[in-house]
Write an enzyme that holds these catalytic residues in place. Structure first.
Site, PDB file in Angstrom:
ATOM      1  N   ILE B 458      -8.210  11.133   1.223  1.00  0.00           N
ATOM      2  CA  ILE B 458      -7.475  12.062   2.093  1.00  0.00           C
ATOM      3  C   ILE B 458      -5.983  11.994   1.805  1.00  0.00           C
ATOM      4  O   ILE B 458      -5.191  12.623   2.494  1.00  0.00           O
ATOM      5  CB  ILE B 458      -7.753  11.785   3.577  1.00  0.00           C
ATOM      6  CG1 ILE B 458      -7.408  10.336   3.939  1.00  0.00           C
ATOM      7  CG2 ILE B 458      -9.203  12.104   3.909  1.00  0.00           C
ATOM      8  CD1 ILE B 458      -7.439  10.049   5.432  1.00  0.00           C
ATOM      9  N   ILE B 598      -0.867  -6.402  -3.313  1.00  0.00           N
ATOM     10  CA  ILE B 598      -0.699  -4.960  -3.470  1.00  0.00           C
ATOM     11  C   ILE B 598      -1.331  -4.547  -4.799  1.00  0.00           C
ATOM     12  O   ILE B 598      -0.927  -5.005  -5.868  1.00  0.00           O
ATOM     13  CB  ILE B 598       0.789  -4.578  -3.429  1.00  0.00           C
ATOM     14  CG1 ILE B 598       1.396  -4.964  -2.080  1.00  0.00           C
ATOM     15  CG2 ILE B 598       0.963  -3.085  -3.692  1.00  0.00           C
ATOM     16  CD1 ILE B 598       0.690  -4.389  -0.864  1.00  0.00           C
ATOM     17  N   LYS B 670      -5.499  -6.382   1.604  1.00  0.00           N
ATOM     18  CA  LYS B 670      -5.907  -5.915   2.924  1.00  0.00           C
ATOM     19  C   LYS B 670      -5.419  -4.479   3.115  1.00  0.00           C
ATOM     20  O   LYS B 670      -4.505  -4.030   2.446  1.00  0.00           O
ATOM     21  CB  LYS B 670      -5.312  -6.832   4.000  1.00  0.00           C
ATOM     22  CG  LYS B 670      -5.785  -8.273   3.865  1.00  0.00           C
ATOM     23  CD  LYS B 670      -5.387  -9.144   5.046  1.00  0.00           C
ATOM     24  CE  LYS B 670      -3.958  -9.604   4.952  1.00  0.00           C
ATOM     25  NZ  LYS B 670      -3.643 -10.656   5.964  1.00  0.00           N
ATOM     26  N   GLU B 674      -3.115   1.969   8.412  1.00  0.00           N
ATOM     27  CA  GLU B 674      -2.868   1.932   9.863  1.00  0.00           C
ATOM     28  C   GLU B 674      -1.590   1.159  10.201  1.00  0.00           C
ATOM     29  O   GLU B 674      -0.778   1.625  11.000  1.00  0.00           O
ATOM     30  CB  GLU B 674      -4.051   1.303  10.610  1.00  0.00           C
ATOM     31  CG  GLU B 674      -5.441   1.601  10.061  1.00  0.00           C
ATOM     32  CD  GLU B 674      -5.878   3.046  10.153  1.00  0.00           C
ATOM     33  OE1 GLU B 674      -5.362   3.775  11.003  1.00  0.00           O
ATOM     34  OE2 GLU B 674      -6.735   3.450   9.337  1.00  0.00           O
TER      35      GLU B 674
END
Lengths: 327, 709, 206
Positions: B458, B598, B670, B674
């Site tokens: 998305i 990352i 991780k 959000e």
């Protein structure tokens, strides 16, 4: 949207003839507001007369009067060298409105003709005296945070959304209007109307008449000027309030002053009392505060927009202060 | 490729498609004989449809059909018990204003739009309630338990603390409003095979929902969704309007396209629920938290309950022996909400992190010192260690970058001309979840690798991230790797949500790469090649054009149950507040991500930047305003529902801790979608307080609130 | 064609309408047309005079079309010419996703009736690159990751090119203001500004 009829002409007289005789016909110029309203079903003309090819695109200085054709785009006007040099207040007001894309298409005449952004006006299922006289005003007793504090009526508290018009109101512009019987000229401040009992009428243009140009007399208000627009985000939003301020200062005293506000009334709101007070006074914070206080006489809130009773005078003071500080 | 710049391996794999207009979103597929649907929506908030006059619409040029509950084309799953709670065109009941009640299909978009305006509906109006804030206080309005009450230690311990803060924080309805309008193209074939081009965060979920509704095998539903123009949570479910379009295609035996309008995006595809939260905080005079009480109410609908984790963070973010939380939902006559970026936690963090700042102020402590002092070593709710947590390092890096030393505890200390300057900080946290996904890897003798999984993108850059994972493991340049997604026939993967895609699908990519390498090593050994031989040589030697492996990743590291796994973020902001107008400008942003290793630096940074922009919207501008007299939104458009524009956003400094989490997954990465937004609004509110001394507890912080506060 | 070019008033319209049957049909109000169609009198006839001719260039390719006056330039591009690079984000001039250049000027194609673009030259995102060689702005958007979902991107790029051409890309602040008509919900703004600034500073011909 209904599949309306579309006609195009290069002759003003022809355009006037087509619209004046046909109650379901209307002019279309940039279309940035009209097409939007047609998509929402707020208005449904059955015939559009495309006036973009009329010869109304001049910007020229004649005898110290700036003539602006009604079809000049908002961006062309904002970018014009004469406007930048002699009417920077108008330039700032134009640059505060809408987005670059919309300003490229929206015309001077169309900007004057744009309808309110009141949510009740736009939603055809809600009451709105402006859209459908007699249905009531949704904003009174409803969501009225964006609405008017001056010159309101029991039937409508909508505001005129234009920035350009606030600048023009401050600049003593005149509007030249063509009708089938010829041209007439009215003061810009008399072009738009207060809602009164006929909120469906935004302005004093008669059916079939067309704005053909604006005329602005040259003045000395090209230095101490500011257009302040307070809005919910930094750009591309309608004004909570806006202030056009222009001062002419000689030896510390104000020899000429213009003040107008947007986002506070059904029309661009010229602050004549505050102007009268400031004329001849010194350009001090105390006088600016007093002028702002005088400007707010007769202001009235409707609940959610009560904050404008504080924001408006504060904005007047800020606009005057910035205008004064400009060298 | 461009002639000005070099390609970077971290560039998005679909960048060229997106900048040239070649990327195809759902509405852009051309099917032979495609027809256009336009919805008719309810103009009352509650009641019954007594008549639908569609004669004029049906007779209008180009119209092929008008669907509504009056003709009710068969949807087998609707007839069975249970199923969707809003059974579109199966009921005469109106449950909210703007509910889709008929679908007009015509041969062109313009004709369908006009015909839809000719449909006349009459109603029997019922009494309704959409007033969230009023309902909180009104005992006669039903509230439902949204989560089990939580008590650790003594309930409401804050009430006996030396220093107490007790405040209420309010948030309005926010709408996702991705730039792409929602909708679907449905093509039901005579053999009961249906192909849809969807805007979805989960092609498998869409496939299953459609198959379930029409009682056909999942394999009979093909879902294509290669490019999705943003979702932020709203495309995590298949909405009734999508079922309606499939229904229309089946009924009319033609492919039907439905693209809803921007105003319909406010009522048909969910929203972030309005929230009303009370926080009680207690602390000792020297700044040790002794009690946290968090009570939250969230808006929901009458026909379907919606809950989210609003109070979760209060349970473990700070050391406190005593914590209790309660969460209720308030069913209103509105459409059902859905998770929106940082679901629950973004709402909760605004309240908790504002209260933390209020307590620091009450204690006259630097809010950073106060947070560090109460930062728990272990998860106090689960009594187990965090898998990784570098909060203190994050505080240090972020505060240095923003210039926190310039901040004074006393509000209104810094003035620049007509502007007051303030600094604020807040923390964000979200569960570092990992699910189960399958990936197929096809390693080819031409040196390329194709990876396939029925996941989505998305916007975060799924294919880019997966390519980088595979590139490192396989030592293949990213431009030789293709990652295929957005196709329900590919190996299954969960929906893209909860910041779990990289962790979940990435783990499967990892596993499939490991398996492919093992096969290559085996082939090399069998053909007497060196174990380190290039796979191209190995395949060629073995006369194999390619090898394939499909692997389903395990859901978790077996050791995971012994750890609490979360991603963290710290947001630092500087704001400028105009003294006379109350205008707030966010002038500096430093967001620190503590989200493990990352994997894809460029897209990861963009996610954090995007979260900050969303955070500015949440903090300063976004509010869907409902007129409770009519139950209708009055600002349901992009001119009046203010999402931030370019001019609202300063440069954003992003710092990553970039240390691998040893537990969560093989990459040590991780999720971060959000945490990019969670906490941000609190940081802004805290900065506004620091600048002005005014505590705004109701979002968004618009000029009027600052001026009158 | 619905062009009226005469200095006469009064009977102009009637004279003009005599010129062709197509034009005669135009004198009927749409409601009359609708009624004819409603009664299924002659749908083909109705369709004939519901559409009017339109000649324009898109990405330098000439088109001679017949379109309904109510079709917007955006829907013409997407649904009829199948140039779907130009996006529909709001359909009301409030987001900028549909930005194209009309005679070199950036506009919101959703608020422009297609028929009002008679004789004009339209450039869309599909017409920006030179074959396989990306336009510098497209390349800069990739380099600076000026997008996530990519849906607002064509509009941002068309607007960005115009922003430089207009001379409004002299500082970050100015670029932000003049790009504010293009909303990006993923929040790629700072990256977009970096991309525009780099293209502007490198001074390549755009």
């Amino acid at each position: 949207m209904i599949n309306f009829q579309y006609l195009r002409t290069t002759v003003v007289k022809t355009a006037l003839g087509l619209v004046s005789k046909d109650p379901k016909a209307t002019f279309i110029a940039g279309g940035t507001n009209l097409v939007d309203l047609m998509k929402r079903g707020v208005t449904a003309p059955e015939k559009l007369i495309d006036i973009n090819h009329l010869p109304l695109k001049q910007i020229e200085l004649k005898n110290n009067i700036l003539h602006i054709g009604a079809l000049v785009s908002n961006s062309a006007l904002a970018e014009n060298a004469i406007v930048a040099a002699k009417f920077p207040l108008l330039m700032l007001a134009l640059q505060s409105g809408a987005s670059a894309q919309l300003r490229n298409v929206a015309t001077v005449g169309g900007n004057m003709m744009q309808r309110t952004r009141c949510g009740y006006f736009y939603d055809t299922t809600m009451p709105c005296n402006k859209r459908e006289p007699g249905t009531g005003c949704g904003a009174i007793g409803g969501y009225n945070r964006m609405h008017a504090i001056f010159g309101t009526s029991a039937s409508c508290i909508a505001v005129h959304p234009s920035d350009m018009c606030v600048g023009l109101a401050a600049l003593d512009a005149q509007v030249v209007i063509a009708g089938t019987k010829g041209e007439r000229k009215i003061n810009f401040v008399d072009f738009h109307r207060l809602a009164g009992t006929t909120p469906e009428k935004d302005n004093n243009l008669q059916k079939g008449e067309l704005i053909v140009r604006l005329e602005i007399p040259v003045n000395n208000l090209n230095k101490h000027i500011h257009y302040l627009k307070v809005r919910d985000r930094s750009s591309y939003a309608f004004a909570l309030v806006s202030v056009a301020a222009a001062l002419e200062i000689k030896d510390g005293s104000i020899t000429n002053v213009r003040l107008a506000m947007g986002g506070v009334a059904h029309k661009p709101w010229r602050l004549t009392t505050a102007e009268a007070f400031l004329k001849g006074k010194t350009a001090t914070p105390a006088n600016f505060e007093e002028a702002a206080k005088l400007a707010m006489k007769d202001a009235k809130g409707f609940g959610e927009n009560d904050f404008k009773l504080k924001l408006a005078p504060n904005s007047i003071i800020e606009a005057l202060t910035i205008a004064k500080s400009k060298a | 490729m461009g002639n000005l710049f070099f390609k970077d391996e971290n560039d998005r794999v679909d960048g060229v498609d997106k900048v040239t207009g070649k990327a195809k979103y759902f509405a852009e597929y051309q099917l032979p004989g495609l027809t256009y649907g336009v919805l008719v929506t309810s103009t009352i908030t509650k009641g019954k449809i007594t008549a639908i006059d569609s004669k004029a619409a049906s007779g209008a040029p180009g119209v092929l059909g008008v669907l509504s509950h009056l003709n009710k084309p068969s949807v087998a799953g609707y007839e069975a018990e249970g199923g969707a709670k809003l059974k579109i065109f199966y009921t005469d009941q109106v449950l909210f204003n703007g509910q889709p009640i008929a679908l007009v299909v015509a041969d062109t978009f313009e004709r369908a739009t006009f015909a839809a305006s000719l449909v006349k509906v009459t109603y029997e109006k019922g009494a309704f309630n959409t007033d969230f804030e009023k309902s909180i206080k009104d005992a006669s309005v039903k509230k439902l338990q949204g989560a089990a009450p939580y008590v650790r230690g003594v309930e409401n311990a804050y009430k006996t603390a030396e220093v107490q803060v007790e405040q209420t924080y309010v948030m309005p309805v926010e709408t996702h409003n991705p730039m792409e309008l929602h909708g679907i193209i449905a093509d039901w074939r005579p053999n009961d095979q249906v192909t849809v081009y969807a805007k979805t965060q989960g092609v498998k979920a869409t496939q299953n929902t459609i198959a379930g509704a029409f009682k056909i095998p999942a394999e009979s539903v093909q879902v294509n969704s290669e490019f999705v123009g943003g979702g932020f949570g709203m495309a995590l479910r298949t909405w009734p309007l999508e079922i309606a379009t499939v229904m229309a295609s089946k009924h009319l035996k033609k492919p039907v396209k439905l693209v809803i309008t921007r105003d319909q995006m406010f009522t048909m595809v969910g929203n972030r629920p309005a929230a009303h939260q009370k926080i009680g905080l207690g602390a000792t005079k020297d700044g040790k938290i002794t009690g946290i009480t968090h009570t939250a109410f969230g808006q929901s609908s009458t026909y379907e309950n919606f809950t989210e984790g609003v109070v979760n963070m209060s349970k473990f973010m700070y050391s406190s022996e005593n914590v209790n939380t309660n969460y209720y939902i308030v069913p209103l006559d509105m459409s059902v909400p859905i998770w929106m970026r940082g679901p629950g936690e973004a709402t909760g963090a605004f309240a908790l992190e504002s209260a933390i700042d209020e307590m620091a102020h009450a204690l006259d402590m630097d809010p950073l010192d106060f947070r560090i002092k109460n930062d728990p070593e272990k998860d106090p709710a689960q009594n187990r260690p965090f898998s990784s947590k570098y909060i203190k390092e994050a505080y240090k890096l972020g505060s240095a970058k923003i210039g926190w030393d310039k901040r004074k505890n006393k509000p209104r200390s810094i003035v620049e001309g007509s502007w007051n300057v303030g600094y604020g900080v807040s923390i964000g946290v979200f569960n570092a979840g990992r699910g189960r996904a399958s990936v197929k890897g096809i390693l080819k003798a031409d040196g390329t690798l194709v990876l396939q999984s029925a996941t989505s993108d998305i916007g975060p850059g799924t294919g880019t991230g997966m390519g980088l994972i595979a590139s490192k493991l396989m030592n293949i340049p990213t431009d030789k790797i293709t990652f295929e997604l957005g196709d329900s026939s590919l190996p299954p993967a969960p929906s893209q949500g909860g910041s779990a895609t990289l962790s979940t699908v990435g783990s499967a990519v990892n596993d499939v790469c490991v398996a492919l390498k093992a096969t290559i090593a085996e082939l090399a050994a069998n053909s007497n090649m060196d174990a380190t031989s290039n796979f191209v040589d190995v395949l060629k030697k073995n006369n194999l054009p390619m090898i394939e492996k499909t692997i389903q990743s395990s859901q978790n590291n077996p050791d995971a149950k012994n750890y609490s796994m979360y991603s963290f973020s710290i947001h630092f902001v500087q704001v400028k507040v105009h003294q006379l107008t109350g205008v707030v400008k966010v002038s500096k942003i430093v967001s620190v991500g503590d989200s493990g290793k990352i994997v894809s630096p460029k897209t990861a940074r963009s996610q954090m930047v995007g979260g900050a922009v969303g955070g500015i919207g949440m903090a300063l501008t976004e509010e869907a305003i409902l007129d409770n007299r009519y139950g209708r939104y009055v600002n349901n458009n992009f001119a009046d529902y203010h999402v931030p524009v370019h001019a609202d956003v300063p440069e954003v400094d992003v710092i990553f801790i970039d240390k691998p989490d040893p537990i969560v997954n093989p990459m040590g990465a991780k999720g971060m979608g959000e945490i990019a937004i969670i906490g941000f609004a609190g940081a802004v509110a805290n900065a506004v307080f620091n600048a002005t001394g005014k505590r705004i507890r109701s979002l968004p912080i618009t000029p009027d609130k600052v001026l009158m506060g | 064609m619905a062009e009226i070019d005469t200095n006469q008033s009064g009977d102009t319209r009637r004279d003009f309408l005599k010129k062709s049957t197509l034009i005669t049909a135009l004198s009927l109000t749409p409601l009359t047309v609708l009624k004819a169609a409603d009664n299924k009198v002659d749908e083909q006839f109705a369709e004939l005079f519901e559409k009017i001719p339109l000649n324009l260039k898109v990405n330098n390719k000439p088109f001679s079309l017949k379109v309904e006056p109510r079709v917007t330039l955006l829907d013409l591009l997407r649904e009829q010419l199948r140039l779907t690079g130009t996006k529909k984000g709001c359909d009301h001039g409030q987001c900028g996703a549909c930005t194209v250049h009309v005679d070199g000027v950036r506009v919101n194609s959703c608020l422009s009736l297609a028929v009002m673009n008679e004789g004009k030259s339209i450039t869309t995102i599909e017409g920006l690159a030179n074959g396989d060689v990306l336009h510098p702005m497209q390349a800069a958007f990739i380099k600076h990751d000026g997008f996530q979902c990519g849906y607002c991107t064509p509009g941002q790029i068309m607007s960005a090119v115009a922003c430089i051409r207009e001379g409004h890309a002299n500082s970050k602040e100015e670029i932000r203001e003049y790009m504010s008509g293009n909303i990006c919900r993923c929040g790629a703004y700072p990256n977009i500004i970096d991309a525009i600034q780099e293209v502007k500073e490198k001074g390549a011909a755009i």
